[in-house]
Design a protein around this motif. Structure first.
Motif, PDB file in Angstrom:
ATOM      1  N   THR A  98       0.608  -1.334  -0.080  1.00 30.13           N
ATOM      2  CA  THR A  98       0.498  -0.672  -0.504  1.00 30.13           C
ATOM      3  C   THR A  98       1.008   1.152   0.108  1.00 30.13           C
ATOM      4  N   ILE A  99       1.761   1.252   0.801  1.00 33.83           N
ATOM      5  CA  ILE A  99       2.419   2.272   1.007  1.00 33.83           C
ATOM      6  C   ILE A  99       3.416   2.884  -0.208  1.00 33.83           C
ATOM      7  N   SER A 102       0.993   3.930  -3.008  1.00 36.62           N
ATOM      8  CA  SER A 102       0.768   5.508  -2.256  1.00 36.62           C
ATOM      9  C   SER A 102       2.150   5.869  -2.898  1.00 36.62           C
ATOM     10  N   ILE A 105       1.632   7.251  -6.159  1.00 38.20           N
ATOM     11  CA  ILE A 105       0.118   8.150  -6.855  1.00 38.20           C
ATOM     12  C   ILE A 105       0.839   9.781  -6.195  1.00 38.20           C
ATOM     13  N   PHE A 106       1.540   9.605  -4.723  1.00 38.64           N
ATOM     14  CA  PHE A 106       1.138  11.105  -4.358  1.00 38.64           C
ATOM     15  C   PHE A 106       2.571  11.686  -5.194  1.00 38.64           C
ATOM     16  N   ILE A 121      -2.366  13.907   2.233  1.00 37.77           N
ATOM     17  CA  ILE A 121      -1.971  13.208   3.006  1.00 37.77           C
ATOM     18  C   ILE A 121      -1.751  12.560   4.563  1.00 37.77           C
ATOM     19  N   TYR A 124      -4.711  11.235   4.508  1.00 34.72           N
ATOM     20  CA  TYR A 124      -4.787   9.415   4.114  1.00 34.72           C
ATOM     21  C   TYR A 124      -3.558   8.652   5.045  1.00 34.72           C
ATOM     22  N   LEU A 125      -2.722   8.866   5.461  1.00 35.35           N
ATOM     23  CA  LEU A 125      -1.922   8.645   6.887  1.00 35.35           C
ATOM     24  C   LEU A 125      -2.964   7.714   7.428  1.00 35.35           C
ATOM     25  N   TYR A 128      -5.077   5.573   6.610  1.00 30.58           N
ATOM     26  CA  TYR A 128      -3.747   3.958   6.584  1.00 30.58           C
ATOM     27  C   TYR A 128      -4.009   3.442   7.752  1.00 30.58           C
TER      28      TYR A 128
END
Length: 147
Positions: A98-99, A102, A105-106, A121, A124-125, A128
């Motif tokens: 996932t990281i 991500s 994507i970021f 962000i 999102y974190l 997550y």
């Protein structure tokens, strides 16, 4: 119940009160964080103090001893230890995946100047973090049913 639990609860409560006073008495950009940390320490502090008094009551001591024995058995059960380790490993691998996705994507969104705000962000974190905890628990229960 251990007296250290009570002391920890009192410390949490007073740290929360100090943070609450700082949030009330100051006017800064950190007020939102101070309010959040105040609530995050006062609440658990009150719960710890209440649990200490509840389990320390003479009528609940026998029930508390049974609870401790059950917790010790659950924590040292070899099958559950292996399943916790396995679910933790699966959640870890899923988290790494996932990281990695991500980050790409970021990076793309930053290059296209779609995201320049750190708030997105941080949100999102936070999501997550909740995702990691939920996946770990769900995998443990799935593996427990399987075995």
């Amino acid at each position: 119940m251990k007296k250290s639990n009570f002391i920890t609860g009192v410390v949490f409560f007073f740290v929360g009160v100090i943070l609450l006073l700082l949030a009330l008495l100051t006017d800064s950009k950190l007020d939102g964080l101070l309010w959040g940390f105040a609530g995050a320490t006062i609440g658990p502090g009150i719960v710890m103090i209440c649990k200490f008094f509840y389990w320390s009551a003479p009528q609940n001591k026998e029930q508390y001893q049974e609870k401790l024995v059950t917790e010790q058995i659950e924590m040292h059960d070899e099958l559950k230890i292996k399943l916790r380790d396995k679910s933790g490993r699966y959640a870890y691998v899923l988290g790494l995946l996932t990281i990695s996705i991500s980050m790409v994507i970021f990076s793309i969104l930053g290059t296209l100047e779609i995201i320049d705000n750190s708030r997105m962000i941080v949100l999102y974190l936070g999501g997550y973090l909740v995702f990691q905890i939920a996946v770990g628990i769900a995998l443990f229960h799935h593996l427990l049913k399987k075995y």
